[in-house]
Structure formats: C-alpha cells, structure tokens
Design an enzyme around this catalytic site. Structure first.
Site, PDB file in Angstrom:
ATOM      1  N   ARG A  99      -1.010  -1.885  14.686  1.00  0.00           N
ATOM      2  CA  ARG A  99      -2.156  -2.435  13.954  1.00  0.00           C
ATOM      3  C   ARG A  99      -2.300  -1.787  12.584  1.00  0.00           C
ATOM      4  O   ARG A  99      -2.643  -2.444  11.607  1.00  0.00           O
ATOM      5  CB  ARG A  99      -3.444  -2.265  14.779  1.00  0.00           C
ATOM      6  CG  ARG A  99      -4.621  -3.021  14.186  1.00  0.00           C
ATOM      7  CD  ARG A  99      -5.803  -3.052  15.118  1.00  0.00           C
ATOM      8  NE  ARG A  99      -6.369  -1.718  15.343  1.00  0.00           N
ATOM      9  CZ  ARG A  99      -7.425  -1.479  16.111  1.00  0.00           C
ATOM     10  NH1 ARG A  99      -8.025  -2.481  16.744  1.00  0.00           N
ATOM     11  NH2 ARG A  99      -7.877  -0.255  16.284  1.00  0.00           N
TER      12      ARG A  99
ATOM     13  N   ARG B 180      -0.870  -0.983  -8.777  1.00  0.00           N
ATOM     14  CA  ARG B 180       0.465  -0.632  -9.273  1.00  0.00           C
ATOM     15  C   ARG B 180       0.471   0.714  -9.987  1.00  0.00           C
ATOM     16  O   ARG B 180       1.534   1.324 -10.154  1.00  0.00           O
ATOM     17  CB  ARG B 180       0.976  -1.726 -10.215  1.00  0.00           C
ATOM     18  CG  ARG B 180       1.229  -3.061  -9.533  1.00  0.00           C
ATOM     19  CD  ARG B 180       1.602  -4.128 -10.528  1.00  0.00           C
ATOM     20  NE  ARG B 180       0.512  -4.371 -11.482  1.00  0.00           N
ATOM     21  CZ  ARG B 180       0.569  -5.265 -12.468  1.00  0.00           C
ATOM     22  NH1 ARG B 180       1.655  -6.014 -12.619  1.00  0.00           N
ATOM     23  NH2 ARG B 180      -0.456  -5.427 -13.281  1.00  0.00           N
TER      24      ARG B 180
ATOM     25  N   LYS C 164      -8.212  -3.129   9.174  1.00  0.00           N
ATOM     26  CA  LYS C 164      -9.024  -1.908   9.307  1.00  0.00           C
ATOM     27  C   LYS C 164      -8.888  -1.115   8.006  1.00  0.00           C
ATOM     28  O   LYS C 164      -8.112  -0.164   7.901  1.00  0.00           O
ATOM     29  CB  LYS C 164      -8.577  -1.074  10.509  1.00  0.00           C
ATOM     30  CG  LYS C 164      -9.176  -1.543  11.821  1.00  0.00           C
ATOM     31  CD  LYS C 164      -8.862  -0.593  12.966  1.00  0.00           C
ATOM     32  CE  LYS C 164      -9.655   0.688  12.925  1.00  0.00           C
ATOM     33  NZ  LYS C 164     -11.058   0.514  13.306  1.00  0.00           N
TER      34      LYS C 164
ATOM     35  N   GLU D  74     -19.394  -9.021  16.120  1.00  0.00           N
ATOM     36  CA  GLU D  74     -19.224  -7.738  16.802  1.00  0.00           C
ATOM     37  C   GLU D  74     -20.371  -6.835  16.411  1.00  0.00           C
ATOM     38  O   GLU D  74     -21.317  -7.264  15.752  1.00  0.00           O
ATOM     39  CB  GLU D  74     -17.879  -7.104  16.442  1.00  0.00           C
ATOM     40  CG  GLU D  74     -17.682  -6.847  14.956  1.00  0.00           C
ATOM     41  CD  GLU D  74     -16.315  -6.269  14.628  1.00  0.00           C
ATOM     42  OE1 GLU D  74     -15.459  -6.194  15.532  1.00  0.00           O
ATOM     43  OE2 GLU D  74     -16.105  -5.893  13.463  1.00  0.00           O
TER      44      GLU D  74
END
Length: 292
Positions: free
Chosen positions: A52, A105, A151, A184
C-alpha cells in the site's frame, strides 16, 4: 538515549533524528506513510502495508529509493534495535528537500524514516464500554481532488473532522462523502452489523482500503457472516444491531452511540467482541518474525 530511528540510510538516536525545514513533507504534506503493528515479536501484515505504501507513492509520482525487500529489512531491523515485541511502526517517505516552491522536481532525493514506539489511542475502558461518535460537517475529500486511497502526509481533512468531534465532546467523528453516504472516521474504517450481515462502506465512498478492515472482513466470513461492501447512510448506522471501527492503531473499537442514538443495547455487541477476540488470536500467531 531514546529510541532508535532509521533515517536516510542510518540508525540514529531519536534526539538526532532531524529533517530539513525545507523538506516538502513538512512544507506541503508531500509524502506518504504507513502505520504498522508488531505483536509478540511478529510484524503483522507487513507485506500488505509495504504494498500500500508503494501504491500511494506511485499515485503521487514519488519514487521510493529502495526496493520493497530492502525496506522490509529496514523495518525489521528498526524494531529489533528498539527491542520491542509489541510496537507501533511508522514508515514515512517524503518528497525530500527542495526550495520554497511547490515544484516536486526541485526535490532531488526523497527522505525516508522509520519510527517504532508504543501507541494506545484509547484506554482499555473504551473497548469494554464502547465509544460515542458524532457526524461532522467536514466532508471527505473528493477522489478527483485528493484520493482518500492515498495515505499521504496531508491529513488536514481528517484533522478538521477530529477538531469538530472534540468540540462536540465526542470520541470520534463520522465523515460523510459529497453524496451524504458514510465514508469512514478520522483514522478508522466503520462496520455495522444487521442480522447476519456485516457491512462496511465501499472504498468508492471515500473509505481507505484498510489492512485491518480486510482482516475483519475475512474473520466475518470465517465465522459465518455475510460480508458486504456498499453505500450506507447514517440511518443504517442508527438502526444497526452493532457498530464498530477498525484501524491499525485502534484495532477493533465498539461504537455504542452515534449522534445521540444508542446502538443496539448500548453495550459492545457480542459479534463485535468475538471479532475482536479472533483478531487478537490472529495477531499472536501471524506475521513476519523480528527475532530469529
């Protein structure tokens, strides 16, 4: 001496673990992380967490400067050096040091660090009595803006929801998506039980595809429940038989009140407690060994 931290190729004392004020993880929340647990000298679901992490990094075009196997060895060694059998592990990869502009960058080398410590989000009494949850006005990020599946280090959406819960005197916040469906909580997935059905919001509703969430779904199937991912409303929660939250740090947390509505009989449900017991049995025997 404090804990031992892995930071950019070295293991250092936590007092020496410092990053630049020009690091874009600090300046802009540009980076990704994973929270992992070890139990009884074994790191639980390490491969899944690593996968993940790399998926999150790929989504934001952040190249982690080591292979998955190399990072796994670093995590194991960090836990070993801290001599912890039961721990919380935080793995962080930032864009690295750049200038005061946004352009990624300008950041030539990502920053990588691993922390191992103890964590207890809730006292044991919470697991025995359950928590109260309140719906907040802060909505889940649009997937087209900042996909909740990533995440990232930018957790302001969750923090704002947590502030609302704090101001309301509640233990946790229930976050809805732009369509009014349940997404959630601030750091946990949510489940409800209705009859023989174990139901959790689909990730398309803005829910993180939690590692503990997946484990609980497997446990549910193993004990004979019909597990479903679907859109749920607050009404569905209010009228559920049981409700609980899941997360790596929180594990399985019974919910007994939502928006002043008592869930079930106002006590942690029997199925919730059984799932929590099955989860703990699993964590004691499964995982990547730290001490061999």
């Amino acid at each position: 001496m404090g804990g031992v931290i892995y930071l950019d190729g070295k293991f250092v004392d936590e007092s020496e673990a410092k990053i630049s004020v020009f690091d874009h993880g600090l300046l802009y929340g540009d980076g990704v992380f994973e929270g992992i647990r070890s139990y009884n000298g074994r790191i639980f679901k390490l491969d899944e967490h690593i996968e993940r992490l790399y998926n999150s990094a790929k989504a934001i075009l952040l190249e982690i400067p080591m292979t998955k196997e190399e990072l796994k060895k670093i995590i194991i060694e960090t836990v070993r050096r801290n001599n912890l059998k039961n721990s919380y592990i935080r793995v962080v990869v930032t864009r690295g040091v750049g200038d005061l502009g946004l352009d990624p960058r300008k950041c030539k080398k990502p920053t990588v660090f691993v922390i191992t410590s103890k964590i207890q989000l809730y006292p044991e009494s919470i697991y025995e009595k359950g928590i109260d949850v309140v719906t907040v006005a802060t909505r889940r990020n649009l997937s087209e803006s900042l996909n909740p599946a990533i995440k990232s280090l930018n957790y302001l959406n969750n923090i704002l929801a947590k502030i609302e819960a704090n101001n309301a005197g509640a233990s946790e916040a229930l976050i809805l998506n732009q369509f009014g469906y349940v997404s959630e909580c601030t750091g946990e997935n949510i489940f409800i039980l209705k009859g023989n059905f174990l139901i959790t919001p689909h990730i398309n509703a803005g829910a993180l595809e939690g590692i503990t969430r997946k484990v609980v779904m497997e446990i549910g199937e193993n004990i004979g429940l019909k597990v479903k991912e679907e859109n749920i409303t607050r009404y569905d929660i209010y009228t559920s038989d049981e409700c609980f939250l899941t997360g790596t740090a929180a594990e399985i947390v019974p919910v007994v009140v939502v928006d002043n509505r008592i869930i079930g009989d106002g006590k942690p449900g029997k199925i919730t407690l059984r799932i929590r017991k099955e989860f703990h049995l699993l964590t004691e025997i499964e995982g990547t060994p730290v001490y061999e």
